[in-house]
Design a protein around this motif. Structure first.
Motif, short mmCIF file in Angstrom:
data_model
loop_
_atom_site.label_atom_id
_atom_site.label_comp_id
_atom_site.label_asym_id
_atom_site.label_seq_id
_atom_site.Cartn_x
_atom_site.Cartn_y
_atom_site.Cartn_z
N LYS A 163 0.76 -1.15 0.00
CA LYS A 163 0.09 0.02 0.11
C LYS A 163 0.92 1.19 0.08
O LYS A 163 0.17 2.41 -0.16
CB LYS A 163 -0.93 0.04 1.36
CG LYS A 163 -1.89 -1.25 1.20
CD LYS A 163 -2.61 -1.12 0.01
CE LYS A 163 -4.11 -2.41 0.01
NZ LYS A 163 -4.86 -2.31 -1.10
N GLU A 164 1.94 1.07 0.14
CA GLU A 164 3.02 2.37 0.16
C GLU A 164 3.27 2.78 -1.35
O GLU A 164 3.13 1.91 -2.14
CB GLU A 164 4.52 2.03 0.67
CG GLU A 164 4.15 1.49 2.33
CD GLU A 164 5.73 1.23 2.99
OE1 GLU A 164 6.47 1.13 2.09
OE2 GLU A 164 5.56 0.79 3.87
N ASN A 165 3.55 3.89 -1.51
CA ASN A 165 3.90 4.65 -2.89
C ASN A 165 2.54 4.52 -3.71
O ASN A 165 2.94 4.27 -4.98
CB ASN A 165 5.21 3.98 -3.44
CG ASN A 165 6.34 3.95 -2.56
OD1 ASN A 165 6.50 5.10 -1.99
ND2 ASN A 165 7.00 3.16 -2.48
N MET A 166 1.44 4.54 -3.24
CA MET A 166 0.24 4.47 -3.95
C MET A 166 -0.23 5.62 -4.63
O MET A 166 -1.06 5.76 -5.37
CB MET A 166 -1.00 3.82 -3.14
CG MET A 166 -0.78 2.32 -3.02
SD MET A 166 -1.09 1.33 -4.58
CE MET A 166 -2.75 1.62 -4.60
N ALA A 167 0.44 6.76 -4.30
CA ALA A 167 -0.07 8.09 -4.86
C ALA A 167 0.38 8.15 -6.56
O ALA A 167 1.37 7.58 -6.89
CB ALA A 167 0.99 9.22 -4.29
N LYS A 168 -0.62 8.45 -6.84
CA LYS A 168 -0.69 8.52 -8.52
C LYS A 168 0.19 9.71 -9.00
O LYS A 168 0.17 10.55 -8.60
CB LYS A 168 -2.07 8.67 -9.16
CG LYS A 168 -3.10 7.46 -8.67
CD LYS A 168 -4.44 7.72 -9.42
CE LYS A 168 -5.63 6.79 -9.02
NZ LYS A 168 -6.82 6.84 -9.65
N VAL A 169 0.75 9.25 -9.99
CA VAL A 169 1.68 10.04 -10.82
C VAL A 169 1.01 10.45 -11.79
O VAL A 169 0.95 9.45 -12.96
CB VAL A 169 3.21 9.39 -10.93
CG1 VAL A 169 4.01 10.52 -11.78
CG2 VAL A 169 3.90 9.23 -9.68
N MET A 170 0.65 11.85 -11.94
CA MET A 170 -0.09 12.02 -13.30
C MET A 170 0.80 12.14 -14.28
O MET A 170 1.74 12.83 -14.52
CB MET A 170 -0.86 13.52 -13.24
CG MET A 170 -1.74 13.28 -11.90
SD MET A 170 -3.18 11.92 -12.22
CE MET A 170 -3.97 12.64 -13.66
N PHE A 171 0.54 11.43 -15.51
CA PHE A 171 1.41 11.38 -16.85
C PHE A 171 0.67 12.29 -17.82
O PHE A 171 -0.62 11.97 -18.03
CB PHE A 171 1.64 10.04 -17.09
CG PHE A 171 2.19 9.95 -18.74
CD1 PHE A 171 3.54 10.66 -18.66
CD2 PHE A 171 1.40 9.64 -19.63
CE1 PHE A 171 4.02 10.81 -20.24
CE2 PHE A 171 1.84 9.80 -20.97
CZ PHE A 171 3.47 10.14 -21.13
N THR A 172 1.38 13.38 -18.32
CA THR A 172 0.88 14.30 -19.24
C THR A 172 1.59 14.09 -20.59
O THR A 172 2.85 14.27 -20.62
CB THR A 172 0.87 15.67 -19.00
OG1 THR A 172 0.09 15.51 -17.46
CG2 THR A 172 0.15 16.52 -19.93
N PRO A 173 0.92 13.39 -21.64
CA PRO A 173 1.76 13.21 -22.73
C PRO A 173 2.11 14.78 -23.44
O PRO A 173 1.28 15.59 -23.43
CB PRO A 173 0.83 12.55 -23.70
CG PRO A 173 -0.18 11.83 -22.76
CD PRO A 173 -0.25 12.71 -21.61
N THR A 174 3.26 15.00 -24.13
CA THR A 174 3.33 15.94 -24.73
C THR A 174 2.79 15.92 -26.38
O THR A 174 2.47 14.87 -26.71
CB THR A 174 4.96 16.34 -24.94
OG1 THR A 174 5.59 15.48 -25.44
CG2 THR A 174 5.60 16.28 -23.36
N ARG A 175 3.10 17.03 -27.10
CA ARG A 175 2.60 16.93 -28.47
C ARG A 175 3.47 16.11 -29.23
O ARG A 175 3.10 15.57 -30.50
CB ARG A 175 2.51 18.26 -29.15
CG ARG A 175 3.68 19.12 -29.00
CD ARG A 175 3.60 20.53 -29.60
NE ARG A 175 4.66 21.29 -29.65
CZ ARG A 175 4.97 22.49 -30.04
NH1 ARG A 175 3.82 23.24 -30.27
NH2 ARG A 175 5.85 23.16 -29.92
N ASP A 176 4.73 15.53 -28.86
CA ASP A 176 5.53 14.72 -29.40
C ASP A 176 5.25 13.35 -29.14
O ASP A 176 5.92 12.28 -29.82
CB ASP A 176 6.91 14.89 -29.13
CG ASP A 176 7.33 16.26 -29.74
OD1 ASP A 176 7.09 16.81 -30.64
OD2 ASP A 176 8.04 17.06 -28.72
#
Length: 220
Positions: free
Chosen positions: A29-42
């Protein structure tokens, strides 16, 4: 009695090192914080299936030019598949990975090299120790050029590396369903889980040893 006991031991051992044998209770359950990934235009996306997606995701995420890899399901016709449903082998889906990459840093052709170089494409419906149609080998393409790249790779490997027939499916991409959140970054978040220790980490290390030139800094 000895025979029954032996069968129970074997069954339990298989469960411990099976991708499908996972229980939510085992999850770290550790490190469950979501890392938001944002694609670039590339950013572009490629899709591959080659056994348990925990392993495949970790392999692609170790490669330079890959921004993110997401575990999910592809290759089937059933709507809204789940981990439990595809585990029956009846939905037509395979455990797959969506690979978000920057084509300025890595080509689709290199991703195909990573794909074929990190599993056995001559194994029908599985990668040891996971077997069933949900673990089959599939290289998905979205364009005619991507299809040609995959087919050329198969021809080259068939001539130079494998004596057995390559059974990888070359399939036009249609739909990808993201897997449940607890499957994302599973290997990283669950380093002490039995399957991860016995299968995922050794498979990743084997890939790293084979392709050190493709690895991100700090992944050697």
């Amino acid at each position: 009695m000895k025979i029954i006991k032996s069968l129970l031991v074997v069954s339990f051992s298989i469960l411990l090192v099976s991708c499908f044998g996972f229980s939510n209770k085992e999850e770290n359950k550790e490190n469950m914080a979501k890392v938001m990934f944002t694609p670039t235009r590339d950013t572009e996306v490629a899709y591959f299936a080659s056994g348990c997606f925990w392993c495949v995701e970790a392999i692609f995420e170790s490669v330079t030019g890959v921004e993110e890899a997401v575990s999910g399901y592809a290759g089937g016709k059933t709507l809204n598949p789940t981990y439990e449903k595809i585990g029956t082998g009846k939905t037509g889906h395979a455990e797959a990975v969506a690979v978000y990459y920057n084509p300025k840093k890595i080509s689709f052709e290199t991703l195909v090299t990573v794909f074929f170089g990190s599993h056995n494409p001559t194994t029908k419906n599985g990668q040891h120790p996971d077997y069933g149609s949900q673990y089959r080998s599939i290289a998905f393409y979205k364009t005619a050029n991507e299809k040609k790249i995959i087919e050329n790779a198969i021809k080259k490997l068939s001539a130079e590396e494998y004596k057995r027939k390559i059974v990888t499916e070359v399939t036009e991409f249609t739909k990808f369903y993201k897997a449940e959140e607890h499957h994302q970054d599973f290997e990283r978040r669950n380093p002490n889980q039995s399957y991860v220790k016995a299968v995922s980490v050794p498979r990743l290390n084997k890939f790293k040893k084979k392709f050190p030139e493709l690895l991100k800094k700090g992944n050697h």
